[in-house]
Design an enzyme around this catalytic site. Structure first.
Site, PDB file in Angstrom:
ATOM      1  N   SER A  16      14.760 -10.580   1.412  1.00 55.58           N
ATOM      2  CA  SER A  16      13.642 -11.199   2.145  1.00 55.58           C
ATOM      3  C   SER A  16      14.032 -11.614   3.567  1.00 55.58           C
ATOM      4  O   SER A  16      15.068 -12.230   3.793  1.00 55.58           O
ATOM      5  CB  SER A  16      13.135 -12.422   1.386  1.00 55.58           C
ATOM      6  OG  SER A  16      12.154 -13.077   2.174  1.00 55.58           O
ATOM      7  N   LYS A  67       2.788 -12.522  -7.112  1.00 54.92           N
ATOM      8  CA  LYS A  67       1.591 -12.898  -6.350  1.00 54.92           C
ATOM      9  C   LYS A  67       0.357 -13.103  -7.245  1.00 54.92           C
ATOM     10  O   LYS A  67      -0.540 -13.860  -6.895  1.00 54.92           O
ATOM     11  CB  LYS A  67       1.281 -11.837  -5.289  1.00 54.92           C
ATOM     12  CG  LYS A  67       2.286 -11.810  -4.139  1.00 54.92           C
ATOM     13  CD  LYS A  67       1.841 -10.822  -3.072  1.00 54.92           C
ATOM     14  CE  LYS A  67       2.936 -10.589  -2.059  1.00 54.92           C
ATOM     15  NZ  LYS A  67       2.525  -9.673  -0.986  1.00 54.92           N
ATOM     16  N   ASP A 103      -1.714 -11.848   3.777  1.00 53.66           N
ATOM     17  CA  ASP A 103      -1.287 -10.461   3.997  1.00 53.66           C
ATOM     18  C   ASP A 103      -2.330  -9.659   4.786  1.00 53.66           C
ATOM     19  O   ASP A 103      -1.993  -8.948   5.734  1.00 53.66           O
ATOM     20  CB  ASP A 103      -1.042  -9.743   2.657  1.00 53.66           C
ATOM     21  CG  ASP A 103       0.300 -10.129   2.036  1.00 53.66           C
ATOM     22  OD1 ASP A 103       1.212 -10.508   2.784  1.00 53.66           O
ATOM     23  OD2 ASP A 103       0.416 -10.037   0.794  1.00 53.66           O
ATOM     24  N   GLY A 128      -4.605   3.779  -1.250  1.00 50.72           N
ATOM     25  CA  GLY A 128      -3.997   2.835  -2.187  1.00 50.72           C
ATOM     26  C   GLY A 128      -5.056   1.901  -2.739  1.00 50.72           C
ATOM     27  O   GLY A 128      -6.089   1.660  -2.093  1.00 50.72           O
ATOM     28  N   ALA A 132      -1.654  -4.745  -2.447  1.00 54.67           N
ATOM     29  CA  ALA A 132      -1.685  -4.806  -0.983  1.00 54.67           C
ATOM     30  C   ALA A 132      -3.022  -4.298  -0.453  1.00 54.67           C
ATOM     31  O   ALA A 132      -3.608  -4.890   0.462  1.00 54.67           O
ATOM     32  CB  ALA A 132      -0.537  -3.991  -0.406  1.00 54.67           C
ATOM     33  N   ARG A 153      -4.449   7.460  -5.799  1.00 56.22           N
ATOM     34  CA  ARG A 153      -4.010   8.441  -6.797  1.00 56.22           C
ATOM     35  C   ARG A 153      -4.965   8.393  -7.984  1.00 56.22           C
ATOM     36  O   ARG A 153      -5.479   9.406  -8.424  1.00 56.22           O
ATOM     37  CB  ARG A 153      -2.575   8.124  -7.211  1.00 56.22           C
ATOM     38  CG  ARG A 153      -1.968   9.082  -8.173  1.00 56.22           C
ATOM     39  CD  ARG A 153      -0.492   8.829  -8.330  1.00 56.22           C
ATOM     40  NE  ARG A 153      -0.195   7.472  -8.801  1.00 56.22           N
ATOM     41  CZ  ARG A 153       1.029   7.011  -9.016  1.00 56.22           C
ATOM     42  NH1 ARG A 153       2.073   7.768  -8.770  1.00 56.22           N
ATOM     43  NH2 ARG A 153       1.218   5.771  -9.448  1.00 56.22           N
ATOM     44  N   MET A 220       2.349   0.483   5.521  1.00 56.26           N
ATOM     45  CA  MET A 220       2.687  -0.928   5.266  1.00 56.26           C
ATOM     46  C   MET A 220       4.179  -1.125   5.009  1.00 56.26           C
ATOM     47  O   MET A 220       4.684  -2.242   5.085  1.00 56.26           O
ATOM     48  CB  MET A 220       1.898  -1.447   4.071  1.00 56.26           C
ATOM     49  CG  MET A 220       0.457  -1.717   4.390  1.00 56.26           C
ATOM     50  SD  MET A 220      -0.215  -2.724   3.069  1.00 56.26           S
ATOM     51  CE  MET A 220      -1.935  -2.682   3.505  1.00 56.26           C
ATOM     52  N   GLY A 242       5.122  -1.473   8.768  1.00 57.25           N
ATOM     53  CA  GLY A 242       4.593  -2.755   8.313  1.00 57.25           C
ATOM     54  C   GLY A 242       5.368  -3.982   8.767  1.00 57.25           C
ATOM     55  O   GLY A 242       5.086  -5.095   8.296  1.00 57.25           O
TER      56      GLY A 242
HETATM   57  P1  NDP Z   1       1.175  -1.955  -6.200  1.00 57.74           P
HETATM   58  O1  NDP Z   1       2.226  -1.603  -7.196  1.00 57.74           O
HETATM   59  O2  NDP Z   1       0.229  -3.054  -6.501  1.00 57.74           O
HETATM   60  O3  NDP Z   1       0.285  -0.635  -5.901  1.00 57.74           O
HETATM   61  C1  NDP Z   1       0.891   0.606  -5.711  1.00 57.74           C
HETATM   62  C2  NDP Z   1      -0.115   1.599  -5.124  1.00 57.74           C
HETATM   63  O4  NDP Z   1       0.608   2.764  -4.727  1.00 57.74           O
HETATM   64  C3  NDP Z   1      -1.186   2.048  -6.095  1.00 57.74           C
HETATM   65  O5  NDP Z   1      -2.364   2.329  -5.369  1.00 57.74           O
HETATM   66  C4  NDP Z   1      -0.565   3.333  -6.675  1.00 57.74           C
HETATM   67  O6  NDP Z   1      -1.531   4.265  -7.143  1.00 57.74           O
HETATM   68  C5  NDP Z   1       0.087   3.901  -5.432  1.00 57.74           C
HETATM   69  N1  NDP Z   1       1.218   4.809  -5.687  1.00 57.74           N
HETATM   70  C6  NDP Z   1       2.438   4.488  -6.209  1.00 57.74           C
HETATM   71  N2  NDP Z   1       3.245   5.571  -6.227  1.00 57.74           N
HETATM   72  C7  NDP Z   1       2.516   6.606  -5.702  1.00 57.74           C
HETATM   73  C8  NDP Z   1       2.789   7.993  -5.441  1.00 57.74           C
HETATM   74  N3  NDP Z   1       3.975   8.531  -5.739  1.00 57.74           N
HETATM   75  N4  NDP Z   1       1.806   8.730  -4.884  1.00 57.74           N
HETATM   76  C9  NDP Z   1       0.610   8.193  -4.579  1.00 57.74           C
HETATM   77  N5  NDP Z   1       0.286   6.898  -4.796  1.00 57.74           N
HETATM   78  C10 NDP Z   1       1.234   6.115  -5.351  1.00 57.74           C
HETATM   79  O7  NDP Z   1       1.979  -2.196  -4.826  1.00 57.74           O
HETATM   80  P2  NDP Z   1       1.517  -3.113  -3.596  1.00 57.74           P
HETATM   81  O8  NDP Z   1       0.085  -2.839  -3.360  1.00 57.74           O
HETATM   82  O9  NDP Z   1       1.964  -4.502  -3.800  1.00 57.74           O
HETATM   83  O10 NDP Z   1       2.415  -2.530  -2.386  1.00 57.74           O
HETATM   84  C11 NDP Z   1       2.147  -1.289  -1.766  1.00 57.74           C
HETATM   85  C12 NDP Z   1       3.012  -1.119  -0.523  1.00 57.74           C
HETATM   86  O11 NDP Z   1       2.700  -2.070   0.480  1.00 57.74           O
HETATM   87  C13 NDP Z   1       4.527  -1.273  -0.781  1.00 57.74           C
HETATM   88  O12 NDP Z   1       5.202  -0.261  -0.044  1.00 57.74           O
HETATM   89  C14 NDP Z   1       4.847  -2.639  -0.211  1.00 57.74           C
HETATM   90  O13 NDP Z   1       6.185  -2.715   0.229  1.00 57.74           O
HETATM   91  C15 NDP Z   1       3.884  -2.692   0.968  1.00 57.74           C
HETATM   92  N6  NDP Z   1       3.550  -4.074   1.387  1.00 57.74           N
HETATM   93  C16 NDP Z   1       3.891  -4.452   2.668  1.00 57.74           C
HETATM   94  C17 NDP Z   1       3.605  -5.714   3.136  1.00 57.74           C
HETATM   95  C18 NDP Z   1       3.996  -6.092   4.536  1.00 57.74           C
HETATM   96  O14 NDP Z   1       3.938  -7.277   4.873  1.00 57.74           O
HETATM   97  N7  NDP Z   1       4.353  -5.151   5.375  1.00 57.74           N
HETATM   98  C19 NDP Z   1       2.919  -6.716   2.283  1.00 57.74           C
HETATM   99  C20 NDP Z   1       2.575  -6.215   0.962  1.00 57.74           C
HETATM  100  C21 NDP Z   1       2.901  -4.939   0.549  1.00 57.74           C
HETATM  101  P3  NDP Z   1      -2.125   4.162  -8.675  1.00 57.74           P
HETATM  102  O15 NDP Z   1      -3.156   3.069  -8.629  1.00 57.74           O
HETATM  103  O16 NDP Z   1      -2.732   5.483  -8.920  1.00 57.74           O
HETATM  104  O17 NDP Z   1      -0.942   3.834  -9.561  1.00 57.74           O
END
Ligand code: NDP
Length: 273
Positions: A16, A67, A103, A128, A132, A153, A220, A242
């Protein structure tokens, strides 16, 4: 007077950057604070939260994977937290826990202030439908784009997500829609990658034509060039990671705790070095 205590709770937590960011903000105002990383056991978030509150901490940030649990652990919730279904910032006062989610506003502030793009009447593609993505829906709608398209997806999950925001979108004159990723061909002014595909260095099944030349492609994730960023760059779009969102969400949390708005640009620049 005793020093004000803050912390970020997560699992894992070693990576972090929040302590560094909050200390940099505090020093802009000549404030001395303590801000620690706290590793909570996977089954021990609420216990950890209660302990910190009892020890006199004034607030905490919450990160992966807590969260959603944090939402349940709060006595009051902001609209941003309720609509995101998640809490990343808690303020303790009068034995109460006030939950918020910064966020989404962090993303929007980064785009507006550091990438100099306004979103009014623009077309946005949000890829997505996880935590997030859900957290940025309301702040994006608040900017009154013409179109907010969501692709995920699992299309069903995207459909379920946008249903929650239909009323807010209608009130702001924003068209909400869902599409399968591989069906999209038209260009968008802003494309946001809110999937965790970049964490696995996985490319998304998206056409190069969705990136408008001189539009913005926002991943992000931060820390390295992702396949999404490479594809967007090759298509002539400007590219952002991000890191700015991370610093801006922290700035909003800092404001909630201290009532002070820090200057984020030098902190982003320092973290990039
Ligand atoms: P979640 O686990 O809640 O959601 C994951 C998402 O990614 C879902 O929509 C999932 O689709 C999709 N996904 C995962 N793997 C794949 C793949 N191989 N191909 C296509 N889609 C995929 O994660 P979060 O929403 O918490 O986080 C998402 C991203 O955002 C992370 O990279 C995180 O680091 C970043 N983030 C950055 C922040 C910042 O301050 N910069 C703050 C918060 C998050 P499905 O629904 O179909 O499974």
């Amino acid at each position: 007077m005793s020093i004000e205590k803050y912390a970020v709770i997560g699992h894992p937590i070693e990576h972090s950057k929040s302590p560094r960011i909050h200390q940099a903000f505090a020093s802009q105002f000549g404030k001395e604070i303590s801000y620690e990383k706290v590793l909570a056991p996977l089954d021990g978030f609420t216990q950890t939260l209660h302990r910190l509150q009892a020890e006199g901490y004034l607030g905490v940030n919450v990160t992966v994977p807590f969260k959603f649990e944090a939402l349940q652990a709060c006595d009051t919730l902001s609209d941003r937290a309720s609509s995101a279904g998640a809490v990343n910032t808690i303020r303790f006062s009068d034995h109460q826990r006030h939950g918020d989610n910064t966020d989404g506003c962090g993303l929007v502030n980064d785009i507006l202030h550091h990438h100099h793009m306004t979103l009014r009447d623009k077309s946005i593609l949000l890829i997505g439908a996880g935590g997030a993505a859900q957290g940025v829906m309301l702040p994006l709608i608040g900017q009154r784009p013409a179109l907010l398209m969501v692709a995920n997806r699992s299309t069903e999950k995207a459909r379920a997500m946008i249903q929650k925001f239909n009323q807010a979108a209608m009130a702001q004159g924003v068209t909400l829609a869902v599409s399968a990723m591989d069906q999209l061909t038209q260009p968008f002014d802003l494309v946001i990658n809110a999937t965790s595909a970049s964490l696995q260095d996985a490319a998304l099944p998206i056409a190069a034509t969705i990136f408008r030349t001189h539009g913005l492609a926002y991943d992000m994730m931060y820390g390295r060039e992702t396949p999404f960023m490479q594809q967007a760059r090759a298509s002539g779009a400007s590219v952002a990671d991000g890191l700015g969102m991370l610093v801006e969400q922290a700035a909003e949390a800092f404001y909630l705790w201290h009532g002070l708005r820090p200057d984020t640009a030098p902190v982003i620049a320092a973290l990039r070095q």
